[in-house]
Each structure stands twice: as C-alpha cells, then as structure tokens.
Design a protein around this motif. Structure first.
Motif, PDB file in Angstrom:
ATOM      1  N   PRO A 116       0.786  -1.236   0.000  1.00  0.00           N
ATOM      2  CA  PRO A 116       0.000   0.000   0.000  1.00  0.00           C
ATOM      3  C   PRO A 116       0.817   1.285   0.000  1.00  0.00           C
ATOM      4  O   PRO A 116       0.317   2.328  -0.416  1.00  0.00           O
ATOM      5  CB  PRO A 116      -0.829  -0.116   1.283  1.00  0.00           C
ATOM      6  CG  PRO A 116      -0.056  -1.034   2.155  1.00  0.00           C
ATOM      7  CD  PRO A 116       0.587  -2.010   1.233  1.00  0.00           C
ATOM      8  N   PHE A 117       2.077   1.255   0.470  1.00  0.00           N
ATOM      9  CA  PHE A 117       2.869   2.482   0.553  1.00  0.00           C
ATOM     10  C   PHE A 117       3.926   2.578  -0.543  1.00  0.00           C
ATOM     11  O   PHE A 117       4.843   3.395  -0.460  1.00  0.00           O
ATOM     12  CB  PHE A 117       3.546   2.568   1.923  1.00  0.00           C
ATOM     13  CG  PHE A 117       2.582   2.405   3.077  1.00  0.00           C
ATOM     14  CD1 PHE A 117       1.466   3.217   3.186  1.00  0.00           C
ATOM     15  CD2 PHE A 117       2.782   1.425   4.037  1.00  0.00           C
ATOM     16  CE1 PHE A 117       0.578   3.072   4.228  1.00  0.00           C
ATOM     17  CE2 PHE A 117       1.905   1.271   5.088  1.00  0.00           C
ATOM     18  CZ  PHE A 117       0.796   2.092   5.190  1.00  0.00           C
ATOM     19  N   GLU A 118       3.778   1.765  -1.570  1.00  0.00           N
ATOM     20  CA  GLU A 118       4.749   1.747  -2.671  1.00  0.00           C
ATOM     21  C   GLU A 118       4.830   3.125  -3.327  1.00  0.00           C
ATOM     22  O   GLU A 118       3.819   3.787  -3.558  1.00  0.00           O
ATOM     23  CB  GLU A 118       4.330   0.717  -3.715  1.00  0.00           C
ATOM     24  CG  GLU A 118       5.314   0.539  -4.846  1.00  0.00           C
ATOM     25  CD  GLU A 118       4.891  -0.549  -5.811  1.00  0.00           C
ATOM     26  OE1 GLU A 118       5.718  -0.955  -6.651  1.00  0.00           O
ATOM     27  OE2 GLU A 118       3.730  -1.017  -5.725  1.00  0.00           O
ATOM     28  N   GLY A 119       6.058   3.563  -3.617  1.00  0.00           N
ATOM     29  CA  GLY A 119       6.260   4.849  -4.266  1.00  0.00           C
ATOM     30  C   GLY A 119       6.588   5.977  -3.311  1.00  0.00           C
ATOM     31  O   GLY A 119       7.012   7.047  -3.743  1.00  0.00           O
ATOM     32  N   LEU A 120       6.416   5.745  -2.017  1.00  0.00           N
ATOM     33  CA  LEU A 120       6.751   6.759  -1.014  1.00  0.00           C
ATOM     34  C   LEU A 120       8.128   6.454  -0.432  1.00  0.00           C
ATOM     35  O   LEU A 120       8.407   5.315  -0.045  1.00  0.00           O
ATOM     36  CB  LEU A 120       5.714   6.770   0.108  1.00  0.00           C
ATOM     37  CG  LEU A 120       4.300   7.226  -0.274  1.00  0.00           C
ATOM     38  CD1 LEU A 120       3.330   6.998   0.879  1.00  0.00           C
ATOM     39  CD2 LEU A 120       4.298   8.701  -0.679  1.00  0.00           C
ATOM     40  N   ALA A 121       8.979   7.472  -0.346  1.00  0.00           N
ATOM     41  CA  ALA A 121      10.310   7.267   0.228  1.00  0.00           C
ATOM     42  C   ALA A 121      10.221   6.815   1.682  1.00  0.00           C
ATOM     43  O   ALA A 121      11.105   6.114   2.176  1.00  0.00           O
ATOM     44  CB  ALA A 121      11.118   8.565   0.126  1.00  0.00           C
ATOM     45  N   ARG A 162      -5.378   4.030   1.199  1.00  0.00           N
ATOM     46  CA  ARG A 162      -6.632   4.755   0.993  1.00  0.00           C
ATOM     47  C   ARG A 162      -7.305   5.067   2.333  1.00  0.00           C
ATOM     48  O   ARG A 162      -7.824   6.172   2.537  1.00  0.00           O
ATOM     49  CB  ARG A 162      -7.576   3.934   0.108  1.00  0.00           C
ATOM     50  CG  ARG A 162      -8.837   4.683  -0.312  1.00  0.00           C
ATOM     51  CD  ARG A 162      -9.646   3.877  -1.309  1.00  0.00           C
ATOM     52  NE  ARG A 162     -10.196   2.681  -0.702  1.00  0.00           N
ATOM     53  CZ  ARG A 162     -10.208   1.482  -1.286  1.00  0.00           C
ATOM     54  NH1 ARG A 162      -9.667   1.314  -2.469  1.00  0.00           N
ATOM     55  NH2 ARG A 162     -10.739   0.441  -0.668  1.00  0.00           N
ATOM     56  N   ASP A 163      -7.290   4.112   3.255  1.00  0.00           N
ATOM     57  CA  ASP A 163      -7.869   4.348   4.585  1.00  0.00           C
ATOM     58  C   ASP A 163      -7.199   5.549   5.255  1.00  0.00           C
ATOM     59  O   ASP A 163      -7.865   6.442   5.785  1.00  0.00           O
ATOM     60  CB  ASP A 163      -7.677   3.119   5.476  1.00  0.00           C
ATOM     61  CG  ASP A 163      -8.348   1.867   4.930  1.00  0.00           C
ATOM     62  OD1 ASP A 163      -9.195   1.997   4.025  1.00  0.00           O
ATOM     63  OD2 ASP A 163      -8.016   0.772   5.408  1.00  0.00           O
ATOM     64  N   GLU A 197      -7.226  10.187  -3.138  1.00  0.00           N
ATOM     65  CA  GLU A 197      -7.460   9.987  -1.710  1.00  0.00           C
ATOM     66  C   GLU A 197      -6.480   9.024  -1.051  1.00  0.00           C
ATOM     67  O   GLU A 197      -6.620   8.716   0.133  1.00  0.00           O
ATOM     68  CB  GLU A 197      -8.895   9.496  -1.480  1.00  0.00           C
ATOM     69  CG  GLU A 197      -9.240   8.195  -2.173  1.00  0.00           C
ATOM     70  CD  GLU A 197     -10.696   7.792  -1.931  1.00  0.00           C
ATOM     71  OE1 GLU A 197     -11.422   8.571  -1.291  1.00  0.00           O
ATOM     72  OE2 GLU A 197     -11.080   6.691  -2.364  1.00  0.00           O
ATOM     73  N   ARG A 198      -5.485   8.537  -1.777  1.00  0.00           N
ATOM     74  CA  ARG A 198      -4.465   7.682  -1.172  1.00  0.00           C
ATOM     75  C   ARG A 198      -3.319   8.555  -0.641  1.00  0.00           C
ATOM     76  O   ARG A 198      -3.168   9.708  -1.032  1.00  0.00           O
ATOM     77  CB  ARG A 198      -3.934   6.661  -2.173  1.00  0.00           C
ATOM     78  CG  ARG A 198      -5.024   5.827  -2.826  1.00  0.00           C
ATOM     79  CD  ARG A 198      -4.465   4.783  -3.774  1.00  0.00           C
ATOM     80  NE  ARG A 198      -3.896   3.654  -3.051  1.00  0.00           N
ATOM     81  CZ  ARG A 198      -2.637   3.259  -3.144  1.00  0.00           C
ATOM     82  NH1 ARG A 198      -1.773   3.945  -3.915  1.00  0.00           N
ATOM     83  NH2 ARG A 198      -2.191   2.210  -2.468  1.00  0.00           N
ATOM     84  N   VAL A 208       4.194  14.293  -0.038  1.00  0.00           N
ATOM     85  CA  VAL A 208       5.338  14.493  -0.918  1.00  0.00           C
ATOM     86  C   VAL A 208       6.071  13.163  -1.032  1.00  0.00           C
ATOM     87  O   VAL A 208       6.560  12.621  -0.033  1.00  0.00           O
ATOM     88  CB  VAL A 208       6.280  15.576  -0.361  1.00  0.00           C
ATOM     89  CG1 VAL A 208       7.508  15.728  -1.251  1.00  0.00           C
ATOM     90  CG2 VAL A 208       5.531  16.909  -0.243  1.00  0.00           C
ATOM     91  N   ALA A 209       6.154  12.624  -2.242  1.00  0.00           N
ATOM     92  CA  ALA A 209       6.645  11.256  -2.438  1.00  0.00           C
ATOM     93  C   ALA A 209       8.072  11.065  -1.948  1.00  0.00           C
ATOM     94  O   ALA A 209       8.423  10.026  -1.386  1.00  0.00           O
ATOM     95  CB  ALA A 209       6.543  10.871  -3.910  1.00  0.00           C
TER      96      ALA A 209
END
Length: 292
Positions: free
Chosen positions: A27-32, A96-97, A127-128, A134-135
């Motif tokens: 679910p948190f893919e793409g965030l540093a 999303r939650d 909404e995610r 900020v990624a």
C-alpha cells in the motif's frame, strides 16, 4: 407501471454501487517513507512524525502510531491535528484508509474525533497517501516513552481518555530507532532488531542467503538471525540480541551489517547464487511469516 415491474428503492441502488474491494499488497509503494510507515503501522509502540503535504505545505499534521481509543484521527484541544496508524478496522487498501482519515483531519474542527477510517466508501481519485504526501519526503520519527503527547502541555487526562492512556502506556515495549526502518525492541527475555528493508523480497532474500552462506548474517557474538516477516509488501528481517546490552551498542554492528548487505545486493548483478547459497535461501524461506 406494469404489474410485474418493481420500483427501485435505496437497497437496489446500493447493490448497483457495490464496490469491488481489491487487496493492495504494497500500500505504501512509491513513497520514500515506506519502511518507516510500515514500522509505525506494525510494531513501533509510541512515536510521532510530521507529514509533508503536497497541497497544504504550511499545514501541520502529525502522524502518530496510536491515538486515544485507537481513533483514526482527531484534532486536539489546542488545534494540533493527528492521524493514527494503528487502528481497529481496515479495508483492502491501507493507503486509501489513511488518506481518507488525513483528508477528514484537514477539514475537522477543534475537538473533532474520527473513531474509525472510512473503509467502505467507493474509491475515488486523489485519496491515497501517495496523492497527498510528498513522495520523496522521509519521516522524521520521534519516539516517546509514553503517550503523553496525546494531550496538550499542562493538561490532565480524564474519563475514557485517561483509561485509554493508562492501558496504552502499560503496553509499551522499550524501543529505539537505529536507522531508516531499523528498530531495537526490548521484548523482555530478549531483545530484537527489526529492519524494514525497501528492496524487493526475492532480491533481498538472495542477498541474505549469500551472507548466511558466508557466515556474515549475524550481528556479532550472542546474536542470531531469527527469521523474517512480510508486512505490506516488504520483508522485515529480525535478529535476536542480548537483552543486557544497551540499544546503542547495536548501532555500529547494524551499520556494518547494512554495508555487507548492500555489497551482497550489488554482487547479485554479476554473480547468481551458487548451490550452497541456494540451500541457505531455502532455509531462510522456511522462517517467514506474513503480516497483512
């Protein structure tokens, strides 16, 4: 209207709008901050971190591990806004939650409490967490010895909040942060090092197997590689440690292990696992659990 026709009511409309709930494994893919988000969600007891918002860079929103009565979000009496990571309910997409809870918190007023995240609403764009944070921003995590940060300074807890605070404080295991996604935890009879790693699971397992086959997977005398667990798409290796040693005594061994692991990961580009290393990998696979 003909005799056989039926008038559509609210129930029929709801059936037509049934949401297809697709499980999001990472679910948190793409965030540093992915490793830290997983740690805060799964095993860090009391910690806070300020969020870097895309559309509201001047707004102060704090993410906390656990909020009073496991709420999803609330606005403290002094106006401070909090979003909780560890909640009682979840949908198939935790990002999303949390994003919905964050959007609620940005619109809420002082004293408002969101008891549970919206886990049933129809998915919509924007909404995610990936849409709101900020990624490339890391989380500056602040660990706490208790949950007194729930309250403004010089404020005494009463009623249900006081009871929730007492229970939460009693459940805290001593924890120290040694690096990005890297935590020492005192579990009583022994201590553990838990390391949320950002690499793909298969590649990380190969690197750990190479270290294991070479006798380099430990953290020194009296330590043991205990296994790993999957959490939200990433692998979390765990080591058993001497509980008598102070947490900071493991900072340097962990740094050295990280260097060996990075070297093993790099070596996989040109050197596939040999027979001994493949057997080591099979052994590591047998010591895995999955946390959704």
């Amino acid at each position: 209207m003909g005799k056989g026709a039926r008038k559509k009511g609210p129930k029929a409309d709801r059936k037509q709008k049934k949401v297809r709930d697709v499980f999001v494994a990472q679910p948190f893919e793409g965030l540093a901050a992915e490793p830290e988000l997983i740690a805060l969600r799964e095993f860090v007891p009391s910690a806070t971190a300020r969020l870097s918002l895309i559309d509201s860079p001047d707004r102060t929103v704090t993410m906390g591990t656990v909020l009073p009565m496991a709420a999803a979000a609330f606005v403290r009496n002094d106006g401070e806004v909090f979003v909780g990571m560890q909640v009682q309910t979840r949908s198939s997409d935790i990002s999303r939650d949390l994003g919905r809870s964050l959007r609620w918190a940005l619109r809420a007023e002082t004293g408002d409490v969101l008891s549970a995240p919206d886990t049933t609403g129809e998915p919509a764009d924007g909404e995610r967490l990936q849409d709101l944070l900020v990624a490339g921003a890391q989380l500056e995590v602040e660990l706490h010895q208790d949950f007194s940060w729930w309250l403004p300074e010089d404020t005494e807890a009463t009623g249900d909040v006081a009871l929730s605070l007492e229970r939460a404080n009693a459940a805290i295991m001593p924890t120290e942060r040694l690096g990005n996604g890297l935590y020492w935890v005192d579990a009583g009879d022994k201590a553990h090092l838990r390391w949320v790693r950002p690499e793909p699971e298969g590649r990380l397992l190969q690197a750990l197997a190479r270290l294991s086959a070479n006798g380099e997977i430990g953290l020194g005398e009296g330590t043991r590689y205990a296994g790993s667990f999957r959490a939200h798409g990433l692998l979390v290796p765990v080591w058993d440690l001497d509980a008598e040693a102070h947490a900071r005594e493991w900072a340097e061994p962990a740094e050295q292990l990280g260097s060996r692991l990075d070297a093993a990961l790099a070596s996989l580009e040109d050197e596939p696992l040999n027979a001994t290393e493949r057997r080591a990998r099979d052994g590591l696979l047998g010591r895995q659990l999955t946390l959704r």
